[in-house]
Design a protein around this motif. Sequence first.
Motif, PDB file in Angstrom:
ATOM      1  N   GLU A 133       0.873  -1.169   0.094  1.00  0.00           N
ATOM      2  CA  GLU A 133       0.106   0.376   0.155  1.00  0.00           C
ATOM      3  C   GLU A 133       0.465   1.278  -0.219  1.00  0.00           C
ATOM      4  N   THR A 134       0.222   1.800  -0.788  1.00  0.00           N
ATOM      5  CA  THR A 134       0.814   3.088  -1.045  1.00  0.00           C
ATOM      6  C   THR A 134       0.616   4.502  -2.105  1.00  0.00           C
ATOM      7  N   VAL A 135       1.056   5.698  -1.779  1.00  0.00           N
ATOM      8  CA  VAL A 135       0.691   6.678  -2.659  1.00  0.00           C
ATOM      9  C   VAL A 135       1.633   6.737  -4.117  1.00  0.00           C
ATOM     10  N   ALA A 136       0.899   6.598  -4.980  1.00  0.00           N
ATOM     11  CA  ALA A 136       2.351   6.359  -6.769  1.00  0.00           C
ATOM     12  C   ALA A 136       1.695   7.168  -7.690  1.00  0.00           C
ATOM     13  N   GLU A 137       2.677   7.932  -8.657  1.00  0.00           N
ATOM     14  CA  GLU A 137       2.470   8.347  -9.538  1.00  0.00           C
ATOM     15  C   GLU A 137       2.591   6.985 -10.926  1.00  0.00           C
ATOM     16  N   CYS A 138       1.348   7.719 -11.123  1.00  0.00           N
ATOM     17  CA  CYS A 138       0.539   6.207 -12.459  1.00  0.00           C
ATOM     18  C   CYS A 138       1.571   7.431 -13.691  1.00  0.00           C
ATOM     19  N   SER A 139       2.152   6.317 -14.704  1.00  0.00           N
ATOM     20  CA  SER A 139       1.747   7.170 -15.935  1.00  0.00           C
ATOM     21  C   SER A 139       1.630   5.619 -17.363  1.00  0.00           C
ATOM     22  N   ALA A 153       2.474  -3.917 -23.762  1.00  0.00           N
ATOM     23  CA  ALA A 153       1.169  -4.290 -23.233  1.00  0.00           C
ATOM     24  C   ALA A 153       0.473  -5.940 -24.269  1.00  0.00           C
ATOM     25  N   GLY A 154       2.049  -5.819 -24.722  1.00  0.00           N
ATOM     26  CA  GLY A 154       1.781  -7.790 -25.138  1.00  0.00           C
ATOM     27  C   GLY A 154       1.786  -8.731 -23.812  1.00  0.00           C
ATOM     28  N   GLN A 155       1.935  -7.717 -22.813  1.00  0.00           N
ATOM     29  CA  GLN A 155       1.842  -9.358 -21.750  1.00  0.00           C
ATOM     30  C   GLN A 155       0.704  -8.717 -20.472  1.00  0.00           C
ATOM     31  N   GLY A 156      -0.230  -7.617 -21.386  1.00  0.00           N
ATOM     32  CA  GLY A 156      -0.894  -7.334 -20.693  1.00  0.00           C
ATOM     33  C   GLY A 156      -0.301  -6.528 -19.436  1.00  0.00           C
ATOM     34  N   TYR A 157       0.629  -5.315 -20.226  1.00  0.00           N
ATOM     35  CA  TYR A 157       1.026  -4.619 -18.760  1.00  0.00           C
ATOM     36  C   TYR A 157       0.417  -3.142 -19.461  1.00  0.00           C
ATOM     37  N   PHE A 158      -0.580  -2.297 -18.983  1.00  0.00           N
ATOM     38  CA  PHE A 158      -0.583  -0.878 -19.584  1.00  0.00           C
ATOM     39  C   PHE A 158      -0.274  -0.355 -18.917  1.00  0.00           C
ATOM     40  N   LEU A 159      -0.050   0.003 -17.474  1.00  0.00           N
ATOM     41  CA  LEU A 159       0.740   0.762 -17.103  1.00  0.00           C
ATOM     42  C   LEU A 159       2.170   1.037 -16.146  1.00  0.00           C
ATOM     43  N   GLN A 160       2.400   1.919 -15.973  1.00  0.00           N
ATOM     44  CA  GLN A 160       3.927   1.682 -14.571  1.00  0.00           C
ATOM     45  C   GLN A 160       3.572   3.158 -13.647  1.00  0.00           C
ATOM     46  N   MET A 161       3.963   2.272 -12.621  1.00  0.00           N
ATOM     47  CA  MET A 161       3.572   3.080 -11.121  1.00  0.00           C
ATOM     48  C   MET A 161       5.045   3.228 -10.291  1.00  0.00           C
ATOM     49  N   LYS A 162       5.155   5.053 -10.216  1.00  0.00           N
ATOM     50  CA  LYS A 162       6.776   5.206  -8.798  1.00  0.00           C
ATOM     51  C   LYS A 162       6.188   5.369  -7.832  1.00  0.00           C
ATOM     52  N   PRO A 163       6.808   5.301  -6.681  1.00  0.00           N
ATOM     53  CA  PRO A 163       6.024   5.330  -5.115  1.00  0.00           C
ATOM     54  C   PRO A 163       6.109   6.648  -4.675  1.00  0.00           C
ATOM     55  N   ARG A 164       5.416   7.301  -4.411  1.00  0.00           N
ATOM     56  CA  ARG A 164       6.141   9.180  -4.059  1.00  0.00           C
ATOM     57  C   ARG A 164       5.551   9.012  -2.378  1.00  0.00           C
ATOM     58  N   ASP A 165       5.317   7.767  -1.423  1.00  0.00           N
ATOM     59  CA  ASP A 165       5.387   8.332  -0.149  1.00  0.00           C
ATOM     60  C   ASP A 165       5.384   6.902   0.026  1.00  0.00           C
ATOM     61  N   GLU A 166       5.785   6.247   1.269  1.00  0.00           N
ATOM     62  CA  GLU A 166       6.343   5.567   2.534  1.00  0.00           C
ATOM     63  C   GLU A 166       5.595   4.014   1.708  1.00  0.00           C
ATOM     64  N   ILE A 167       5.630   3.251   2.044  1.00  0.00           N
ATOM     65  CA  ILE A 167       5.403   1.914   1.095  1.00  0.00           C
ATOM     66  C   ILE A 167       4.989   1.012   2.832  1.00  0.00           C
ATOM     67  N   THR A 168       3.712   0.490   2.468  1.00  0.00           N
ATOM     68  CA  THR A 168       3.358  -0.490   3.800  1.00  0.00           C
ATOM     69  C   THR A 168       3.595  -1.921   2.999  1.00  0.00           C
ATOM     70  N   VAL A 169       4.183  -2.768   3.227  1.00  0.00           N
ATOM     71  CA  VAL A 169       4.364  -4.339   3.354  1.00  0.00           C
ATOM     72  C   VAL A 169       3.378  -5.027   3.659  1.00  0.00           C
ATOM     73  N   LEU A 170       2.020  -5.724   3.423  1.00  0.00           N
ATOM     74  CA  LEU A 170       1.191  -6.692   3.869  1.00  0.00           C
ATOM     75  C   LEU A 170       1.834  -8.339   2.844  1.00  0.00           C
ATOM     76  N   PRO A 171       1.373  -8.521   3.943  1.00  0.00           N
ATOM     77  CA  PRO A 171       1.133 -10.563   3.794  1.00  0.00           C
ATOM     78  C   PRO A 171       0.316 -11.019   3.068  1.00  0.00           C
ATOM     79  N   PRO A 172       0.280 -12.134   2.362  1.00  0.00           N
ATOM     80  CA  PRO A 172      -0.373 -12.306   1.760  1.00  0.00           C
ATOM     81  C   PRO A 172      -1.743 -13.021   2.007  1.00  0.00           C
TER      82      PRO A 172
END
Length: 472
Positions: A133-139, A153-172
């Motif tokens: 969980e974080t705040v991300a800049e999308c492009s 896009a050929g792999q289904g990825y149309f977006l990239q993100m860069k964090p702009r805040d602290e990243i919180t890691v949670l378990p599966p």
Amino acid sequence: MTLRWVTAGVVGAALLGVYLSWTAWVLPVGLAALAAGVLLRVLKKFAPARWVLLGAGIALLWLTVYGAMVRAPAQALESRTVPIQGEVLQWPEETLYGARLYLKAGEPGGKPVKALFYGERDLLSLRPGDRIETVAECSPANRIQGEETFYYAGQGYFLQMKPRDEITVLPPEGFSLRTSLTLLAGTIMDQIDRLYPQQEAGFLRALLMGDKSGLEDIDQNHFNRVGLGHVVVISGFHVSVLMGFLALFLNPKKKRNVAVILLLLVAFCCMTGSDPGTVRATVLCALAMLAPLVGRSYDSITGLCAALLLLLAWNPWAVANAGLQFSFLSTLGILVFGLKWYGAWRARVPERGRKWAAPWLACAAVSLSAMVFTVPLSGLYFGQFSLVSPLANLCTEWAVVLAFLGGAVSLVAGALFPPLGQALAAVVALPVDYFYWFSRTASGWSLAALRLDIGLYAGWVVFVYGGLILCL
């Protein structure tokens, strides 16, 4: 034959729909093509044309639906900085500036999309299934090093993100079969690193699991220059070797064994990333084994069409994936030319020597026929093609097969009894070292690869293809 015409319409329309930047035409033209195909079907005229039109119409309508379901949610996040929640889909990859994650992420309560997430190197410790969980800049994810590309896009990825805040890691959250298979792949790669030295481990990680992160850039350049780059990309070759190995212990003519083999092939496909070549080979193996069990004959080109349609149904933008294009065009060349060339060459060998000549003739026929449709593609994407590829494949195929099967056996042995695994690893390292030696040596040969941006070489290729077309 019907499926072949439908596939031709689907592929042609999908290519136009993906590559043309103006997209307002896709829906009306798709509806018109579908209507024309239905009309010709009712009139019972121009059978090939009606199936091509029906295929084209279906492809364009599916591009529209896929765009609304998958691309539109990604486009809605472009050029925005928003709070996101995401799940890690694959093992993180190290980049020059940090780490890259493959996520399924979106705004809280919104529709999640597949996205590339770029962050610091500490993200390399994350595992598939972890949540962030974080705040991300999308492009948009359609540019690599400033150049527009359809790679992601050929792999289904149309977006990239860069964090702009602290990243919180949670378990599966809960159990996921896909995540479990990806974690198993990571465990296997760790076992490879424990048993083998760095160079051999990097090669076997690529050969067995499709992970090229352990290969040096200069070695990958050597592989590509001599036409051996396909070895370190999980493809139909790997599935074929695995299928042959399983068939030694499980008779594929028995229904129970077919189910076990298919389960293992699908698991291997999922563990290694479900690349187009792997999916294609898995589908072809499945159709070849299932056809006689249901009383049907198997046609390899029809099976190839079915595999391609399956991939495009999952993601129509995959038609722009270079890996898919090379995989299917090389296989088409083998099916159209390779089998006939092998039969003709084998018939010219005296009967007493056919048994020994057959493997070498098969390798030569496969290598040459795989190049028929892929040489123009190599020129388009890379500006060169390997002139020594048939010889390189002929001289190294035995080593690759031994490394693939020996590597797999050493991993199992190492898990059960580590000293035995280490002993086998020392033996398996020999064909791996030979592969490195040959690729480095052959890469240094004059004219090992021809640069097609040089007019003389490009003219020679045009001349050769002109002669081939006249002969056909």
